[in-house]
Design a protein around this motif. Structure first.
Motif, PDB file in Angstrom:
ATOM      1  N   ALA A 113      -8.667   8.323  35.563  1.00 47.66           N
ATOM      2  CA  ALA A 113      -7.391   8.049  34.909  1.00 47.66           C
ATOM      3  C   ALA A 113      -6.920   6.644  35.268  1.00 47.66           C
ATOM      4  O   ALA A 113      -7.360   6.066  36.265  1.00 47.66           O
ATOM      5  N   ILE A 114      -6.023   6.104  34.443  1.00 43.62           N
ATOM      6  CA  ILE A 114      -5.396   4.823  34.758  1.00 43.62           C
ATOM      7  C   ILE A 114      -4.229   5.084  35.698  1.00 43.62           C
ATOM      8  O   ILE A 114      -3.412   5.978  35.438  1.00 43.62           O
ATOM      9  N   THR A 115      -4.156   4.326  36.767  1.00 40.56           N
ATOM     10  CA  THR A 115      -3.063   4.505  37.725  1.00 40.56           C
ATOM     11  C   THR A 115      -1.728   4.320  37.030  1.00 40.56           C
ATOM     12  O   THR A 115      -1.517   3.317  36.346  1.00 40.56           O
ATOM     13  N   GLY A 116      -0.849   5.290  37.181  1.00 37.15           N
ATOM     14  CA  GLY A 116       0.479   5.178  36.575  1.00 37.15           C
ATOM     15  C   GLY A 116       0.519   5.615  35.128  1.00 37.15           C
ATOM     16  O   GLY A 116       1.558   5.543  34.497  1.00 37.15           O
ATOM     17  N   ALA A 117      -0.618   6.031  34.584  1.00 38.07           N
ATOM     18  CA  ALA A 117      -0.637   6.466  33.184  1.00 38.07           C
ATOM     19  C   ALA A 117      -1.496   7.711  33.029  1.00 38.07           C
ATOM     20  O   ALA A 117      -2.353   7.804  32.157  1.00 38.07           O
ATOM     21  N   THR A 118      -1.261   8.682  33.915  1.00 36.55           N
ATOM     22  CA  THR A 118      -2.068   9.897  33.893  1.00 36.55           C
ATOM     23  C   THR A 118      -1.891  10.659  32.580  1.00 36.55           C
ATOM     24  O   THR A 118      -2.859  11.188  32.039  1.00 36.55           O
ATOM     25  N   ILE A 119      -0.647  10.697  32.078  1.00 36.06           N
ATOM     26  CA  ILE A 119      -0.406  11.492  30.868  1.00 36.06           C
ATOM     27  C   ILE A 119      -1.150  10.889  29.676  1.00 36.06           C
ATOM     28  O   ILE A 119      -1.807  11.591  28.920  1.00 36.06           O
ATOM     29  N   GLU A 148     -18.451  17.976  27.232  1.00 36.66           N
ATOM     30  CA  GLU A 148     -17.816  18.899  28.200  1.00 36.66           C
ATOM     31  C   GLU A 148     -17.217  18.114  29.368  1.00 36.66           C
ATOM     32  O   GLU A 148     -16.256  18.552  29.995  1.00 36.66           O
ATOM     33  N   GLY A 149     -17.804  16.953  29.662  1.00 33.40           N
ATOM     34  CA  GLY A 149     -17.349  16.183  30.822  1.00 33.40           C
ATOM     35  C   GLY A 149     -16.178  15.269  30.526  1.00 33.40           C
ATOM     36  O   GLY A 149     -15.636  14.632  31.427  1.00 33.40           O
ATOM     37  N   VAL A 150     -15.775  15.208  29.253  1.00 36.61           N
ATOM     38  CA  VAL A 150     -14.683  14.310  28.892  1.00 36.61           C
ATOM     39  C   VAL A 150     -13.350  14.928  29.304  1.00 36.61           C
ATOM     40  O   VAL A 150     -12.627  15.519  28.515  1.00 36.61           O
ATOM     41  N   ARG A 151     -13.094  14.856  30.593  1.00 40.92           N
ATOM     42  CA  ARG A 151     -11.819  15.273  31.181  1.00 40.92           C
ATOM     43  C   ARG A 151     -11.555  14.307  32.317  1.00 40.92           C
ATOM     44  O   ARG A 151     -12.468  13.623  32.784  1.00 40.92           O
ATOM     45  N   LEU A 152     -10.312  14.276  32.791  1.00 35.02           N
ATOM     46  CA  LEU A 152     -10.023  13.453  33.958  1.00 35.02           C
ATOM     47  C   LEU A 152     -10.730  14.047  35.175  1.00 35.02           C
ATOM     48  O   LEU A 152     -10.990  15.243  35.248  1.00 35.02           O
ATOM     49  N   ARG A 153     -11.025  13.199  36.134  1.00 34.74           N
ATOM     50  CA  ARG A 153     -11.694  13.634  37.344  1.00 34.74           C
ATOM     51  C   ARG A 153     -10.927  14.777  38.031  1.00 34.74           C
ATOM     52  O   ARG A 153     -11.510  15.740  38.505  1.00 34.74           O
ATOM     53  N   ARG A 154      -9.596  14.654  38.032  1.00 28.57           N
ATOM     54  CA  ARG A 154      -8.801  15.676  38.713  1.00 28.57           C
ATOM     55  C   ARG A 154      -8.777  16.992  37.932  1.00 28.57           C
ATOM     56  O   ARG A 154      -8.390  18.018  38.456  1.00 28.57           O
ATOM     57  N   ASP A 155      -9.186  16.938  36.638  1.00 29.58           N
ATOM     58  CA  ASP A 155      -9.282  18.169  35.852  1.00 29.58           C
ATOM     59  C   ASP A 155     -10.723  18.669  35.810  1.00 29.58           C
ATOM     60  O   ASP A 155     -11.081  19.508  34.989  1.00 29.58           O
ATOM     61  N   GLY A 156     -11.570  18.118  36.657  1.00 29.72           N
ATOM     62  CA  GLY A 156     -12.955  18.570  36.734  1.00 29.72           C
ATOM     63  C   GLY A 156     -13.892  17.813  35.814  1.00 29.72           C
ATOM     64  O   GLY A 156     -14.993  18.290  35.538  1.00 29.72           O
TER      65      GLY A 156
END
Lengths: 201, 174
Positions: B147-153, B134-142
């Motif tokens: 995320a890697i800087t410059g490679a959010t997608i 359940e926690g496998v999301r980016l920090r900004r998605d909760g």
């Protein structure tokens, strides 16, 4: 003058800097020197084979359907390269990715088939293909040298370090498309500058 | 009329012959390289399997692997793939039966060199180890993945690919 057919592709009619053909793979694959070398190898094989075959059959190919014929021949050689590289050089195959099958649409190859191989003798076409491939290799490897140095702060070709790390904060932009455009523009400007100076202007 | 047919055939037949020869040449090359390519692909899968469950042996099920250590089931491994920023991302994911990720390894990807390709580096993939699905999301998605800087997608793509597939396998193995 036979030798001229060979050397013209390297300097006077360099596919990248003079004919300005085949820029798509040049922009995409010149991020690393070893990728550039792998790409050059693929282009070399495809260009030499297609030029020779097309020149061999130039009188048998009806002019109305020459482009489809050229493309089928070129695409076959590209697929052969793709399959062999997948089996025998998987790491390189992985890194070249989509740009390997895209050699089909590399304008240098169709361009040489249309402008040269379909008109000249087999041997001249062979020399032309070798010269153009060497010219392509020099250009793309040269661009890759600039880009890899600036974007990673070091150069490593197939795990052999050529230039050790000299900076910890390289420019990421050089690995992205703008870096490729800038590098090509600067090199092209230098070549033109030299040519103009030579003319005494 | 006959002249016309002759003219058209004169154009079509050389093209047909070229296509047939090309087809034959490609069939031959494919036959020559098929085994080798399969071995290469299988080796990639084996290598990534052994990095996520060290020293385990694997039994292949329908669409996942069961990892066992000396006869005891310790977890599941499965391939999760989906679309990233530059193409398909293929990953090997290891998961414990309780829904915790044991490890993620990238089998293949075609992200932007120097930016998106950093999803394949251990600094990024090690973040997945020990996380609940359940926690496998980016920090900004909760979630809990940086995320890697410059490679959010690219970063978001891989978290989505791993989480969604993990949920499916979780349901299948329950």
């Amino acid at each position: 003058m036979k030798l001229d057919e060979l050397t013209k592709g390297v300097f006077k009619q360099n596919p990248i800097f003079y004919l300005v053909l085949g820029l798509c793979p040049t922009l995409a694959v010149s991020t690393r020197v070893d990728n550039a070398l792998g790409m050059s190898l693929g282009v070399f094989f495809v260009l030499v084979c297609s030029n020779v075959i097309i020149s061999l059959f130039k009188h048998r190919i009806p002019p109305q359907v020459r482009i489809p014929c050229f493309i089928v021949i070129i695409a076959s050689f590209v697929t052969i390269v793709d399959l062999f590289m997948h089996g025998y050089a998987p790491e390189l195959h992985e890194r070249l990715g989509i740009y390997l099958p895209l050699i089909v649409v590399n304008c240098i190859i169709l361009g040489r088939a249309e402008a040269f191989a379909s008109k000249k003798s087999v041997f001249d076409s062979f020399l032309d293909a070798v010269g153009m491939s060497i010219g392509f290799m020099l250009a793309i490897v040269g661009i890759a040298l600039c880009r890899e140095t600036l974007s990673s702060g070091k150069i490593a070709i197939f795990d052999y370090t050529i230039v050790p790390t000299f900076t910890q904060s390289p420019s990421v932009m050089m690995t992205l498309p703008p870096g490729a455009f800038l590098t090509i523009a600067v090199i092209m400007a230098m070549i033109k500058y030299k040519a103009i100076r030579k003319e005494g202007r | 009329m006959r002249e016309e047919v002759k003219r058209i055939l004169g154009i079509a037949i050389p093209l047909i012959i070229i296509c047939i020869i090309s087809g034959a040449a490609l069939t031959a090359t494919y036959g020559l390289t098929e085994e080798r390519i399969e071995a290469v692909e299988q080796q990639k899968i084996n290598e990534s399997l052994s990095t996520i469950f060290l020293g385990a042996s694997f039994t292949e099920m329908d669409d996942y692997y069961i990892a066992t250590v000396s006869g005891e089931e310790i977890g599941y491994a499965f391939i999760a793939e989906g679309t990233g920023y530059g193409g398909t991302i293929r990953t090997m994911v290891g998961m414990y039966p309780n829904g915790t990720i044991s490890g993620v390894s990238i089998i293949s990807q075609s992200e932007t060199p120097g930016l998106g390709t950093r999803i394949a580096e251990p600094d990024f993939t090690n973040q997945f180890s020990g996380k609940r699905i359940e926690g496998v999301r980016l920090r900004r998605d909760g979630g809990v993945i940086d995320a890697i800087t410059g490679a959010t997608i690219s970063s978001r793509a891989i978290t989505d690919i791993v989480r969604e597939r993990a949920e499916v396998v979780m349901n299948e193995t329950r």
